[in-house]
Write an enzyme that holds these catalytic residues in place. Structure first.
Site, PDB file in Angstrom:
ATOM      1  N   ASP A 208     -27.144 -42.562 -31.901  1.00 14.45           N
ATOM      2  CA  ASP A 208     -27.514 -41.916 -33.069  1.00 14.45           C
ATOM      3  C   ASP A 208     -27.830 -40.502 -33.180  1.00 14.45           C
ATOM      4  O   ASP A 208     -27.771 -39.924 -34.050  1.00 14.45           O
ATOM      5  CB  ASP A 208     -28.925 -42.674 -33.040  1.00 14.45           C
ATOM      6  CG  ASP A 208     -29.038 -44.232 -33.555  1.00 14.45           C
ATOM      7  OD1 ASP A 208     -28.917 -44.697 -34.297  1.00 14.45           O
ATOM      8  OD2 ASP A 208     -28.814 -44.965 -32.334  1.00 14.45           O
ATOM      9  N   HIS A 451     -41.443 -39.499 -29.177  1.00 11.40           N
ATOM     10  CA  HIS A 451     -41.463 -41.038 -28.959  1.00 11.40           C
ATOM     11  C   HIS A 451     -41.085 -41.641 -27.511  1.00 11.40           C
ATOM     12  O   HIS A 451     -40.628 -40.847 -26.787  1.00 11.40           O
ATOM     13  CB  HIS A 451     -40.055 -41.315 -30.056  1.00 11.40           C
ATOM     14  CG  HIS A 451     -38.919 -40.939 -29.461  1.00 11.40           C
ATOM     15  ND1 HIS A 451     -37.752 -41.460 -28.780  1.00 11.40           N
ATOM     16  CD2 HIS A 451     -38.177 -39.578 -29.298  1.00 11.40           C
ATOM     17  CE1 HIS A 451     -36.613 -40.605 -28.845  1.00 11.40           C
ATOM     18  NE2 HIS A 451     -37.220 -39.704 -28.934  1.00 11.40           N
ATOM     19  N   TYR A 532     -33.363 -52.525 -20.276  1.00 13.30           N
ATOM     20  CA  TYR A 532     -32.182 -52.095 -20.012  1.00 13.30           C
ATOM     21  C   TYR A 532     -32.198 -50.767 -19.429  1.00 13.30           C
ATOM     22  O   TYR A 532     -31.257 -50.152 -18.706  1.00 13.30           O
ATOM     23  CB  TYR A 532     -31.024 -52.287 -21.146  1.00 13.30           C
ATOM     24  CG  TYR A 532     -30.892 -51.270 -22.002  1.00 13.30           C
ATOM     25  CD1 TYR A 532     -31.686 -50.504 -22.916  1.00 13.30           C
ATOM     26  CD2 TYR A 532     -29.706 -50.181 -21.670  1.00 13.30           C
ATOM     27  CE1 TYR A 532     -31.458 -49.751 -23.755  1.00 13.30           C
ATOM     28  CE2 TYR A 532     -29.468 -49.146 -22.695  1.00 13.30           C
ATOM     29  CZ  TYR A 532     -30.451 -48.871 -23.496  1.00 13.30           C
ATOM     30  OH  TYR A 532     -30.207 -47.725 -24.371  1.00 13.30           O
ATOM     31  N   ARG A 533     -33.335 -50.117 -19.725  1.00 16.66           N
ATOM     32  CA  ARG A 533     -33.420 -48.696 -19.506  1.00 16.66           C
ATOM     33  C   ARG A 533     -35.054 -48.306 -19.786  1.00 16.66           C
ATOM     34  O   ARG A 533     -35.513 -49.042 -20.582  1.00 16.66           O
ATOM     35  CB  ARG A 533     -32.771 -48.013 -20.420  1.00 16.66           C
ATOM     36  CG  ARG A 533     -32.335 -46.372 -20.126  1.00 16.66           C
ATOM     37  CD  ARG A 533     -31.177 -46.021 -21.331  1.00 16.66           C
ATOM     38  NE  ARG A 533     -31.106 -44.658 -21.412  1.00 16.66           N
ATOM     39  CZ  ARG A 533     -30.331 -44.087 -22.272  1.00 16.66           C
ATOM     40  NH1 ARG A 533     -30.022 -44.723 -23.292  1.00 16.66           N
ATOM     41  NH2 ARG A 533     -30.256 -42.743 -22.362  1.00 16.66           N
TER      42      ARG A 533
HETATM   43  C1  EUG Z   1     -31.680 -46.134 -29.785  1.00 16.89           C
HETATM   44  C2  EUG Z   1     -32.585 -45.515 -28.893  1.00 16.89           C
HETATM   45  C3  EUG Z   1     -32.709 -45.579 -27.690  1.00 16.89           C
HETATM   46  C4  EUG Z   1     -31.832 -46.406 -27.002  1.00 16.89           C
HETATM   47  C5  EUG Z   1     -31.017 -47.226 -28.074  1.00 16.89           C
HETATM   48  C6  EUG Z   1     -30.969 -46.947 -29.126  1.00 16.89           C
HETATM   49  C7  EUG Z   1     -31.756 -46.103 -31.278  1.00 16.89           C
HETATM   50  C8  EUG Z   1     -32.775 -45.926 -31.838  1.00 16.89           C
HETATM   51  C9  EUG Z   1     -34.303 -44.074 -27.238  1.00 16.89           C
HETATM   52  O1  EUG Z   1     -33.585 -45.169 -26.801  1.00 16.89           O
HETATM   53  O2  EUG Z   1     -31.686 -46.582 -25.603  1.00 16.89           O
HETATM   54  C10 EUG Z   1     -32.639 -46.096 -33.530  1.00 16.89           C
END
Ligand code: EUG
Length: 608
Positions: A208, A451, A532-533
């Site tokens: 993103d 966040h 997953y993380r």
């Molecule tokens: C997003 C954020 C993540 C992730 C996978 C996708 C997308 C957000 C902060 O971590 O691990 C819109």
């Protein structure tokens, strides 16, 4: 508002900069985030303890002597102590001293300093130095692992190895094999720019936000959104410095090329011969990856679309409709199913502009505001992309429509149906390999927005999604947080990303986010779901949930750790893996350990 902000560095000025052609994106984000931050949130207060913070069990004279020796090895200017005020900066101008999105006080997860290697040989030198002095080292590529700890080490006073600053070359770009060989400092932005300049028609699978390290994100098993969205699955070949200083190449790289060249199949075949060890260098502390091969997708025609769904309660059915499409690869990429509240947050709207009470914004308020947007009144939004020649895409879209239109009230929007400022256009860029920054907008939801993510994996079956979703929704409400889930859908599972946005200048806001995630990790594990993380402060707890058969997996991880890093210097505690000399001494953090993020952090410092 007056635009007195300094310009964002470009890729020509800094390895962590933005391509000059994308400067307007950066300026827009910078202005927005600046306008919603107070001075306290922008720059953290000066620290009161003696600086730099020392690593555990190392006294100041020994530390100083060690630093002097490292400076002699790397050059004076490439070792910098962390003695200044901590500055959170913002996404594009971020710190390598601490976690800019701190959950604990900013000075808690801090380094003693940072060093800047220019080569694999420099990395070896640093590792050997760390072994000599028992000083924990923590490598970062860019340090933009936001939501999961950023640049911060798990152990206070560790020395950061900032790989990205001087090791940021695209070593190879192969238009025929459609692959690249990268150093840690290559970002999505810079790889995209390099490919453009080469004239090759290849895509970079981007997440993103485009500022992260391609190598670092893959090693942390991050996701993107083209058909190559599983970043780790699309890496091919590593060069790694082990915690004791040896260098290994994995896959075909272990077979020397003719006359000392790199093996010609290093970026063509992932496995080589023998055990496939690449996996142990992802989400671990078993080695420092200094080079990585990556597969690049040839550009193709594409159409992004947005589907909107009327009913909040229909998400289990939506997921059940997605599942066969995903498994059959009718959905060619990693699509996102987002709650409609995100149509609001992605515009950069502040929560205060629609609701002035504490606690979660009520659903009816969200609904009313969403109804004013181009998507119209709806509860869920699905962003997908179809790829290939026009006839292909038309056929796929027909199948997709037929499937989802079984749900009454479903609507389809193409980019031509929405204004040029709509998020669908950003999605179309991301899903065709162009890095952007748009996702930063939702940090404006609260002042000093930071966040942290709760990121469980869920099978793509309706009943599983319902269980997890209800769990998250209930806990967010309980902790007074707004809940905006994003589901990143792969073939058989979805990464359920629950981003909690909090005011990092407010201890109570931090406490809510921290406690909510602690609680959710435990809730999810009891029901059989895992992350997953995760952020550094939750890594022990998350690792602890993967405890089948008496914790057999962690026992194996620890055996590997002790064998590979006998002196326990490389990122102790990362991903919940502690080397022997740190184990069972109170470093592990978990639910119910009495630790309060607002009063006592990961170190010994009390916060009043
Ligand atoms: C997003 C954020 C993540 C992730 C996978 C996708 C997308 C957000 C902060 O971590 O691990 C819109």
């Amino acid at each position: 508002m007056e635009t007195t902000l300094t310009p964002t560095p470009t890729t020509q000025e800094s390895h962590s900069g933005i391509p000059p052609s994308l400067i307007p994106l950066a300026e827009e984000s910078k202005l927005l985030l600046h306008s919603t931050s107070t001075p306290l949130g922008r720059t953290s207060a000066a620290r009161e303890e003696p600086l730099p913070v020392l690593p555990p069990d190392v006294d100041r004279p020994t530390f100083n002597a060690a630093i002097q020796e490292l400076r002699e090895g790397l050059g004076e200017e490439w070792v910098v102590l962390n003695t200044e005020e901590l500055d959170d900066g913002w996404y594009m101008e971020h710190p390598n001293t601490h976690d800019a999105h701190h959950v604990f006080p900013p000075w808690d997860l801090v380094s003693s300093g940072v060093c800047y290697p220019s080569s694999t040989a420099d990395v070896q030198l640093i590792v050997r130095w760390a072994n000599k002095y028992l000083i924990p080292i923590h490598p970062i590529s860019l340090g933009r692992n936001f939501g999961y700890g950023g640049a911060a080490p798990r152990v206070r006073g560790s020395l950061i190895i900032d790989l990205g600053k001087r090791m940021n070359r695209v070593l190879k770009l192969d238009g025929e094999n459609c692959s690249a060989l990268l150093e840690p400092g290559v970002t999505y932005f810079s790889l995209w720019e390099t490919i453009r300049a080469s004239g090759l028609d290849l895509w970079v699978d981007v997440p993103d936000l485009g500022g992260g390290s391609v190598l670092g994100n893959a090693c942390d098993r991050g996701v993107g959104y083209t058909p190559y969205g599983d970043h780790w699955a699309n890496h091919c070949g590593l060069e790694v410095v082990l915690p004791t200083g040896e260098i290994v190449r994995t896959g075909m790289g272990a077979l020397p090329g003719k006359e000392g060249e790199d093996n010609p199949t290093w970026q063509s075949f992932q496995y080589g011969y023998g055990p496939f060890l690449d996996g142990i260098f992802s989400q671990s502390n078993y080695g420092i990856v200094t080079t990585m091969g990556v597969w690049l997708m040839p550009a193709t025609q594409h159409t992004s679309y947005m589907l909107t769904f009327a009913e909040e309660e229909s998400y289990p059915e939506i997921m059940s409709l997605i599942r066969p499409l995903a498994i059959n690869k009718v959905l060619g990429n990693v699509p996102q199913l987002r709650h409609a509240i995100q149509e609001l947050t992605i515009t950069g709207l502040s929560r205060a502009s629609i609701w002035d009470q504490p606690g979660s914004v009520p659903p009816e308020v969200v609904r009313k505001e969403v109804a004013k947007l181009p998507c119209g009144e709806c509860s869920w939004v699905f962003y997908g992309t179809v790829y290939g020649p026009a006839a292909f895409r038309a056929q796929q879209l027909k199948t997709i429509k037929r499937q989802f239109f079984q749900l009454p009230g479903t609507r389809l929007f193409l980019p031509s149906d929405v204004p040029s400022t709509h998020y669908l256009h950003s999605r179309a860029l991301v899903c065709s390999g162009q890095p952007v920054l748009r996702e930063l907008n939702w940090l404006a939801w609260v002042p000093n927005g930071a966040h942290v993510a709760f990121s469980p994996i869920c099978p793509t079956g309706g009943e599983h999604v319902k269980k997890l979703y209800e769990m998250c929704k209930r806990r967010c409400k309980e902790f007074g947080l707004d809940f905006f889930p994003t589901l990143c859908v792969a073939s058989r599972e979805a990464h359920v990303i629950v981003e909690l946005v909090y005011d990092k200048s407010s201890p109570s806001s931090k406490h809510a986010a921290y406690t909510c995630i602690r609680t959710l990790i435990a809730d999810a594990a009891r029901a059989g779901y895992g992350e997953y993380r995760t952020h550094l402060v939750f890594s022990d707890q998350v690792a602890g949930t993967y405890n089948w058969n008496g914790g057999a997996l962690m026992k194996l991880n620890e055996r590997l750790k002790d064998a590979l890093d006998p002196r326990g210097v490389l990122s102790p505690g990362r991903n919940g893996i502690w080397p022997r000399r740190f184990r069972d001494k109170g470093w592990e953090m978990g639910e119910g350990d009495g630790r309060e993020c607002s009063t006592q952090g990961v170190g010994m410092k009390f916060y009043t």
